[in-house]
Design a protein around this motif. Sequence first.
Motif, mmCIF file in Angstrom:
data_model
loop_
_atom_site.group_PDB
_atom_site.id
_atom_site.type_symbol
_atom_site.label_atom_id
_atom_site.label_comp_id
_atom_site.label_asym_id
_atom_site.label_seq_id
_atom_site.Cartn_x
_atom_site.Cartn_y
_atom_site.Cartn_z
ATOM 1 N N VAL A 192 71.719 52.542 -29.106
ATOM 2 C CA VAL A 192 72.699 53.729 -29.293
ATOM 3 C C VAL A 192 73.892 53.078 -29.293
ATOM 4 O O VAL A 192 74.819 53.763 -30.193
ATOM 5 N N ALA A 193 74.550 52.124 -28.898
ATOM 6 C CA ALA A 193 75.885 51.702 -28.774
ATOM 7 C C ALA A 193 76.053 50.639 -30.051
ATOM 8 O O ALA A 193 77.307 50.573 -30.334
ATOM 9 N N GLY A 194 75.053 50.428 -30.676
ATOM 10 C CA GLY A 194 75.083 49.417 -31.659
ATOM 11 C C GLY A 194 75.484 47.912 -31.286
ATOM 12 O O GLY A 194 76.098 47.017 -31.866
ATOM 13 N N ARG A 195 75.050 47.609 -29.720
ATOM 14 C CA ARG A 195 75.489 46.198 -29.414
ATOM 15 C C ARG A 195 74.593 45.453 -29.495
ATOM 16 O O ARG A 195 73.353 45.611 -29.528
ATOM 17 N N ALA A 196 74.750 43.993 -29.866
ATOM 18 C CA ALA A 196 73.853 42.828 -29.727
ATOM 19 C C ALA A 196 73.318 42.797 -28.025
ATOM 20 O O ALA A 196 74.073 42.618 -27.462
ATOM 21 N N TYR A 197 71.767 42.674 -28.317
ATOM 22 C CA TYR A 197 71.377 42.586 -26.831
ATOM 23 C C TYR A 197 69.921 41.410 -27.161
ATOM 24 O O TYR A 197 69.239 41.671 -27.929
ATOM 25 N N LEU A 198 69.773 40.607 -25.866
ATOM 26 C CA LEU A 198 68.884 39.690 -26.074
ATOM 27 C C LEU A 198 68.186 39.572 -24.497
ATOM 28 O O LEU A 198 68.846 39.546 -23.490
ATOM 29 N N ARG A 199 66.653 39.943 -24.511
ATOM 30 C CA ARG A 199 66.185 39.611 -23.160
ATOM 31 C C ARG A 199 65.242 38.666 -23.256
ATOM 32 O O ARG A 199 64.428 38.311 -24.554
ATOM 33 N N PHE A 200 64.718 37.907 -22.406
ATOM 34 C CA PHE A 200 63.315 36.932 -22.442
ATOM 35 C C PHE A 200 62.878 36.822 -21.307
ATOM 36 O O PHE A 200 63.416 37.115 -19.923
ATOM 37 N N ASP A 201 61.751 36.160 -21.247
ATOM 38 C CA ASP A 201 60.978 35.796 -19.959
ATOM 39 C C ASP A 201 61.028 34.274 -19.785
ATOM 40 O O ASP A 201 60.834 33.566 -20.721
ATOM 41 N N TYR A 202 61.579 33.681 -18.384
ATOM 42 C CA TYR A 202 61.383 32.323 -18.020
ATOM 43 C C TYR A 202 59.985 31.998 -18.352
ATOM 44 O O TYR A 202 58.928 32.657 -18.229
ATOM 45 N N LEU A 203 59.603 30.502 -18.127
ATOM 46 C CA LEU A 203 58.190 30.041 -18.128
ATOM 47 C C LEU A 203 57.660 30.424 -17.057
ATOM 48 O O LEU A 203 58.347 30.743 -15.949
ATOM 49 N N GLY A 204 56.395 30.771 -17.196
ATOM 50 C CA GLY A 204 55.581 31.199 -16.037
ATOM 51 C C GLY A 204 55.784 33.076 -15.668
ATOM 52 O O GLY A 204 55.415 33.305 -14.912
ATOM 53 N N HIS A 205 56.747 33.442 -16.492
ATOM 54 C CA HIS A 205 56.902 34.776 -16.281
ATOM 55 C C HIS A 205 56.659 35.618 -17.625
ATOM 56 O O HIS A 205 56.707 35.121 -18.768
ATOM 57 N N GLY A 206 56.317 37.063 -17.254
ATOM 58 C CA GLY A 206 55.786 37.958 -18.188
ATOM 59 C C GLY A 206 55.126 37.355 -19.518
ATOM 60 O O GLY A 206 53.897 36.794 -19.284
ATOM 61 N N SER A 207 55.572 37.423 -20.690
ATOM 62 C CA SER A 207 55.000 37.003 -21.943
ATOM 63 C C SER A 207 55.144 35.676 -22.130
ATOM 64 O O SER A 207 54.508 35.170 -23.220
ATOM 65 N N SER A 208 56.114 35.058 -21.426
ATOM 66 C CA SER A 208 56.289 33.556 -21.596
ATOM 67 C C SER A 208 54.918 32.485 -21.243
ATOM 68 O O SER A 208 53.961 32.919 -20.262
ATOM 69 N N SER A 209 54.659 31.289 -21.846
ATOM 70 C CA SER A 209 53.533 30.523 -21.385
ATOM 71 C C SER A 209 54.051 29.662 -20.295
ATOM 72 O O SER A 209 55.527 29.833 -19.789
ATOM 73 N N GLY A 210 53.210 28.922 -19.883
ATOM 74 C CA GLY A 210 53.582 28.060 -18.638
ATOM 75 C C GLY A 210 52.942 28.571 -17.267
ATOM 76 O O GLY A 210 53.015 29.494 -17.073
ATOM 77 N N ARG A 262 63.570 43.213 -32.410
ATOM 78 C CA ARG A 262 62.697 41.769 -33.145
ATOM 79 C C ARG A 262 61.856 41.221 -31.755
ATOM 80 O O ARG A 262 62.695 41.043 -30.595
ATOM 81 N N VAL A 263 61.037 40.680 -31.949
ATOM 82 C CA VAL A 263 60.249 39.920 -30.844
ATOM 83 C C VAL A 263 59.962 38.724 -31.506
ATOM 84 O O VAL A 263 59.638 38.380 -32.617
ATOM 85 N N GLY A 264 59.815 37.716 -30.612
ATOM 86 C CA GLY A 264 59.491 36.064 -30.947
ATOM 87 C C GLY A 264 59.347 35.236 -29.742
ATOM 88 O O GLY A 264 59.372 35.824 -28.553
ATOM 89 N N LYS A 265 58.992 34.042 -29.910
ATOM 90 C CA LYS A 265 58.902 32.947 -28.942
ATOM 91 C C LYS A 265 59.456 31.739 -29.420
ATOM 92 O O LYS A 265 59.323 31.268 -30.576
ATOM 93 N N LEU A 266 60.216 31.371 -28.581
ATOM 94 C CA LEU A 266 61.058 30.038 -28.782
ATOM 95 C C LEU A 266 60.152 28.921 -28.271
ATOM 96 O O LEU A 266 59.955 28.787 -27.020
#
Length: 253
Positions: A52-70, A4-8
């Motif tokens: 594959v492992a069925g593990r919970a995983y979360l990744r994000f971009d800091y402000l001013g990085h990647g798909s985040s704003s700022g 899933r994707v989103g923005k905080l």
Amino acid sequence: MTERVGKLARPDGEKIAWRRIDGRGPTVVWLGGFRSDMTGAKAQALADWAKVAGRAYLRFDYLGHGSSSGDFRSKGTITRWREDALAVLDDLVEGPAVLVGSSMGGWIACLAAMARPERVSAMVLVAPAPDFTEKLMTPEIPPDGHAALAADGVWLRPSEYGDPYPITRTLLEDGARWSILGAEPVPIEVPVRILQGGADPDVPWRHALELAQALKGRDVVFSLIKDGDHRLSRPEDIARLLAAVDEALRSGG
């Protein structure tokens, strides 16, 4: 398993982009490096592993990085990126987390673990760069860079990984506020696994070893990959990362 994707939303109106895979906890949380984003090889490899492992995983971009704003230049500081990491941990992660930090992300991971010790069960750090603004970056600024910082408050630092990027006086001064390497032990007592390249041109292995020795906890393993570079993204390096995350999940309960 789908991702899933989103923005905080942050209080100042900026938005932090994230991607999450639901699965068994603790949640593995990726914290990227300076000027990197969550689509890099290591972050993607962890996503593939989590599915594959069925593990919970979360990744994000800091402000001013990647798909985040700022705006990176005007708002990018260690204070702000620490706040982004804590907001992600508080709002998007349920239960304990295993923090996986790369380069600057290793510093941010330490700061997050110090602020939320009850939320972090273990850590994996790849070429961790605590205090890099003061101990690694500032000593290498050339005279013309110091002149630019004094005159304009910003220096365009050449990069081997792409276009020059702005280093601001604010970033350097703010980074000094969050120094963790000094006379006192770093108050982190959870299991920590550190992967460090012996041929890393950006983070000397002795700098990462200094962090390993400063950590208060006893369950700390420092692995030196003699011919490893800074990114540690070769297939054999990715295999080491996944093995370290597996071990951290077991060690952290």
